[in-house]
Structures are given as structure tokens and as C-alpha cells.
Design an enzyme around this catalytic site. Sequence first.
Site, PDB file in Angstrom:
ATOM      1  N   ASP A  81       0.713  -1.257  -0.220  1.00 44.11           N
ATOM      2  CA  ASP A  81      -0.293  -0.102   0.242  1.00 44.11           C
ATOM      3  C   ASP A  81       0.860   1.365   0.055  1.00 44.11           C
ATOM      4  O   ASP A  81       2.385   1.295   0.174  1.00 44.11           O
ATOM      5  CB  ASP A  81      -0.910  -0.204   1.236  1.00 44.11           C
ATOM      6  N   GLU A  98      -2.947   9.019   8.275  1.00 46.64           N
ATOM      7  CA  GLU A  98      -1.561   8.859   8.288  1.00 46.64           C
ATOM      8  C   GLU A  98      -1.127   9.947   9.509  1.00 46.64           C
ATOM      9  O   GLU A  98      -0.055   9.776  10.224  1.00 46.64           O
ATOM     10  CB  GLU A  98      -1.018   9.492   7.024  1.00 46.64           C
ATOM     11  N   HIS A 115      -7.125   2.913   3.754  1.00 46.25           N
ATOM     12  CA  HIS A 115      -6.951   3.860   4.755  1.00 46.25           C
ATOM     13  C   HIS A 115      -8.408   4.458   5.532  1.00 46.25           C
ATOM     14  O   HIS A 115      -8.438   4.487   6.806  1.00 46.25           O
ATOM     15  CB  HIS A 115      -6.553   5.514   4.651  1.00 46.25           C
TER      16      HIS A 115
END
Length: 254
Positions: A6, A149, A183
Site C-alpha cells: 500500500d 496518516e 485507509h
Amino acid sequence: MIGIFDSGVGGLTVVKEIKLLLPEVPIVYFGDTARLPYGNKSRETVRSYSSEIVDFLKKKGCKTIVIACNSASALAADWLREKYPELKIYDVVSSGAEAVAEVTRNKKVGVIGTAATINSSVYKKKIADIDPKIEVFTKACPLFVHLVEENWIRRPETKKIARTYLRELKLKKIDTLLLGCTHYPLLEKIISGIMGRRTRVIASGKKLSQELKKNIPGKKGIEDEYFVSDLTEHFEKLARKILGKNVKIEKVVL
């Protein structure tokens, strides 16, 4: 051995689903954290990055590859299959399309993802191939990757952004919403709360892991390995949160 990659930490949500069904199958994970996100990159760039990662996973002994990135799945999956005919390559887009087609009742589904994934129209095409009667409404949500993130999952700003992104889809009366980026499952509680109980929110990881279970035998005695192109404290914290345990993560330069 399964190689999974990923652009960052999101692919670990797929790893989690795979390990639930195939705990004995060793995996090698690569998160391209130094070059994320893939969602705003060109087709040529995503293909180049993906090829470098597949070469790395091949050297680690992986004969099965899982593209746990929707942007890479949309822009590079078929190209990678042609380039590496000796490998069995799975992608989250194909699994996601099958999952929503199985679940929807009113034939109205939504798909959210990065700009690259949504602009490619790959989900509309694949879902139409399965059931042309299904209406597909899409929405690019590029900020979600950055919010995950940066571990802003519980910040009030994240919920405000999610409400803005999802407003259009709520008006479409969809009964199923596909999280078209690996995500996004980390934001599933927020997204589900906004969409309401009448909309089922699903990710592709579970469906993909079921497909793998049919084709890959277990193999004991080999440890899982985790690699990234840039190791940060954020990644380590999110990896621990997703997998529910500490794992050794190594930084490598491709």
C-alpha cells in the site's frame, strides 16, 4: 507467502482481515510511506512505484501479491498482471466491487476514494460488469488519507470534513457505501455515524481475504515481515492500533 503493499498504513487493515482467516500464512508487507499518497499521482508514476515494490516482494519470495491500495489497484493492477504473469495478483478494487454487488438491496451504492481512484471510474465499470442495474455514486475524499496518516482520527475537524464529503451521497438514498481506500476503515465509525443505520458501510478487505482462503494453503514456521520506505512514530502507533500488537518494522530503500 503473500506480499501485500500500500502507499502507507492503510493496507494494514487488509492485513488484519487476511490474518483473521489465514493466520498460518506468512505475509510480507510494504508501505510506501516516503511517497504517499498515491491518490494524486499520475498513472505512470503509480505504475512505476508499484513495479518497484513488486520486484522487492518477489525477491522476498512472494508468489502471491495483494495490491492493498485502491489507487494502485485502479491504475496499475491489470498492467502488473501483464508484466508479472508468473505471479498471482489480487486487488482490492475487484473485491470491493463484488462485495457491494452482493450486499445492496435497492441497487444504489456509493463509493468514496482518492481522486485517482474516483477519476479512473474503475469502480463504476467493475460494478456494472457484475450488475448493470446498480447505480453507482462516487465521491473523492482526498483529505481522509492525510487525516489517517497524521492520526487525526478522533479530532473534531475530521468529523466536520467527513460531513462535508458525505453530504452529497446521503442525498442519493444509497443503502451501501464502499470505503474505496484502505485507509478509510480507520474512519469507519465516523463515516457510519454520519451515513446512518440505513446505509451499510463496507470495506474490501474481508471479501479479498475470503478469496485468498480458497486458493492459498497455510504454511507454519515463517515469520511475518513489515517494511516501509520511511519509518515514523505515527506509522508505528497506527500499525499497533490496527494489528492489535507490536510488530517489527524495517525501513528499506528500493
